[in-house]
Design an enzyme around this catalytic site. Structure first.
Site, PDB file in Angstrom:
ATOM      1  N   GLY A  33      13.124   4.295   8.940  1.00  0.00           N
ATOM      2  CA  GLY A  33      12.464   3.705  10.105  1.00  0.00           C
ATOM      3  C   GLY A  33      11.160   4.409  10.428  1.00  0.00           C
ATOM      4  N   ALA A  34      10.682   4.229  11.678  1.00  0.00           N
ATOM      5  CA  ALA A  34       9.351   4.699  12.093  1.00  0.00           C
ATOM      6  C   ALA A  34       8.333   4.210  11.054  1.00  0.00           C
ATOM      7  CB  ALA A  34       9.317   6.214  12.252  1.00  0.00           C
ATOM      8  N   HIS A  36       5.419   2.715   8.830  1.00  0.00           N
ATOM      9  CA  HIS A  36       3.951   2.760   8.838  1.00  0.00           C
ATOM     10  C   HIS A  36       3.458   1.936   7.645  1.00  0.00           C
ATOM     11  CE1 HIS A  36       4.583   5.637   5.647  1.00  0.00           C
ATOM     12  NE2 HIS A  36       5.238   6.449   6.466  1.00  0.00           N
ATOM     13  N   HIS A  39       5.209   2.302   4.231  1.00  0.00           N
ATOM     14  CA  HIS A  39       6.437   1.518   4.054  1.00  0.00           C
ATOM     15  C   HIS A  39       6.092   0.046   3.830  1.00  0.00           C
ATOM     16  CE1 HIS A  39       8.121   4.793   6.799  1.00  0.00           C
ATOM     17  NE2 HIS A  39       8.849   4.903   5.716  1.00  0.00           N
ATOM     18  N   GLY A 149       7.887   5.341  -2.375  1.00  0.00           N
ATOM     19  CA  GLY A 149       6.508   5.800  -2.374  1.00  0.00           C
ATOM     20  C   GLY A 149       6.354   7.080  -3.183  1.00  0.00           C
ATOM     21  N   GLU A 150       5.200   7.194  -3.836  1.00  0.00           N
ATOM     22  CA  GLU A 150       4.921   8.426  -4.603  1.00  0.00           C
ATOM     23  C   GLU A 150       4.615   9.605  -3.697  1.00  0.00           C
ATOM     24  OE1 GLU A 150       1.850   7.564  -7.417  1.00  0.00           O
ATOM     25  OE2 GLU A 150       3.282   6.691  -8.838  1.00  0.00           O
ATOM     26  N   GLN A 155      11.350  13.114  -4.798  1.00  0.00           N
ATOM     27  CA  GLN A 155      12.447  12.205  -4.443  1.00  0.00           C
ATOM     28  C   GLN A 155      12.497  11.029  -5.424  1.00  0.00           C
ATOM     29  OE1 GLN A 155      13.668  10.809  -0.340  1.00  0.00           O
ATOM     30  NE2 GLN A 155      12.269   9.152  -0.836  1.00  0.00           N
ATOM     31  N   ILE A 178      -0.013   5.846   0.386  1.00  0.00           N
ATOM     32  CA  ILE A 178      -1.033   5.218   1.247  1.00  0.00           C
ATOM     33  C   ILE A 178      -1.549   6.304   2.198  1.00  0.00           C
ATOM     34  CG2 ILE A 178      -1.509   3.367   2.913  1.00  0.00           C
ATOM     35  CD1 ILE A 178      -0.722   2.307   0.139  1.00  0.00           C
ATOM     36  N   ARG A 189       6.486  11.433  10.062  1.00  0.00           N
ATOM     37  CA  ARG A 189       6.348  12.700  10.799  1.00  0.00           C
ATOM     38  C   ARG A 189       4.957  12.867  11.414  1.00  0.00           C
ATOM     39  NH1 ARG A 189      10.158  14.382   7.085  1.00  0.00           N
ATOM     40  NH2 ARG A 189      11.954  15.380   8.051  1.00  0.00           N
TER      41      ARG A 189
END
Ligand code: PAF
Length: 280
Positions: A33-34, A36, A39, A149-150, A155, A178, A189
């Site tokens: 979530g949160a 941006h 995402h 995402g890279e 991860q 991005i 964050r």
């Protein structure tokens, strides 16, 4: 069209079953979530690649090694749902803690090797939490494709390893980081940065770019690194946890870019932990 929000596994399975029977591809975009634009770029790629798209929102307690970090993590489900609206995804999978980890839950998925360095070394248990929840998200959603995402490059590699080792029938796609106009990598964050810290935060990426340019000019990594850490600390970063060169495929630590390499960093600024990586 507003996407349905699914909160229980039977609801989710009832949605995906006909898609599976029809042989449709299902893309999953796992998030906490949160949301941006980083995402949303993953959602856009998933929509291009797959017949169906599910976005997951679950703040996974098992990947936080610090209770305060978990407590402070932004939770913005209502705004998230609104941001996703325009992509016309097929469903939002928003399980609660009990749905994901019932009291009897006793399984951990653990990837070795790739997790020995960087985030794995600095955040004990983090990748066990990630690998466990991502395995569940993949099987729960019956996804054929997943989008990461890279920005969280380690991860991405850990998830790819886990999916390959467990023979999960899924393709894991890595999508470019991005950035804001000033170079700061988008991250949930970043919402926690004060106005002052937000003006300093792009220095991390700037210094990394400087190191990449120095390496391209033939300068020694250890000297470039030491000077960059010094400047970051002077700019206000309280701790540079790592600023290191690693091979892009197996994350072996390097003293020089003798193989295809990336530069990785994690640093704390006014209590907020920022991470980034770039190709060198
Ligand atoms: O990258 C994230 O937001 C999380 O680590 C993930 C992949 C959603 C697992 O909780």
């Amino acid at each position: 069209m507003t996407a349905p929000i699914l909160r229980t596994l039977p609801e989710l399975r009832a949605m995906t079953r006909p898609w599976q029977l029809a042989g449709e591809t299902i893309g999953v975009v796992p998030t906490m979530g949160a949301l941006h634009d980083g995402h949303l770029s993953l959602v856009a790629v998933a929509k291009d690649v797959c017949d169906r798209v599910i976005v997951t929102i679950f703040v996974n307690p098992r990947q936080f090694n610090n209770p305060e970090d978990l407590e402070n993590y932004p939770r913005t489900e209502h705004e998230d749902a609104k941001k996703i609206d325009r992509f016309e995804v097929d469903g939002l999978w928003v399980p609660d803690g009990e749905q994901m980890y019932p009291r009897s839950f006793a399984t951990t998925v653990s990837v070795t090797g790739l997790t020995d360095v960087m985030e794995g070394a600095h955040r004990p248990g983090h990748f066990d939490g990630v690998a466990t929840v991502v395995t569940k998200l993949f099987t729960q959603t019956s996804a054929t494709d997943a989008f990461f995402g890279e920005k969280d490059f380690q991860q991405l590699l850990v998830v790819r390893r886990m999916a390959a080792d467990l023979d999960l029938p899924i393709t894991v796609h890595g999508c470019p980081t991005i950035r804001d106009i000033d170079g700061l990598a988008l991250s949930s964050r970043n919402l926690l940065l004060s106005d002052r810290a937000r003006t300093v935060a792009p220095r991390l990426h700037e210094e990394m770019g400087g190191i990449a340019a120095g390496l391209a000019a033939g300068d020694a990594f250890c000297a470039l690194r030491a000077a960059a850490v010094d400047r970051l600390e002077k700019a206000g970063f309280s701790e540079v946890e790592y600023l290191a060169l690693h091979a892009q495929d197996d994350l072996a630590q390097l003293d020089a870019p003798t193989r295809t390499a990336r530069l990785f960093a994690a640093a704390r600024l006014a209590g907020v932990r920022l991470i980034d990586n770039i190709a060198v």
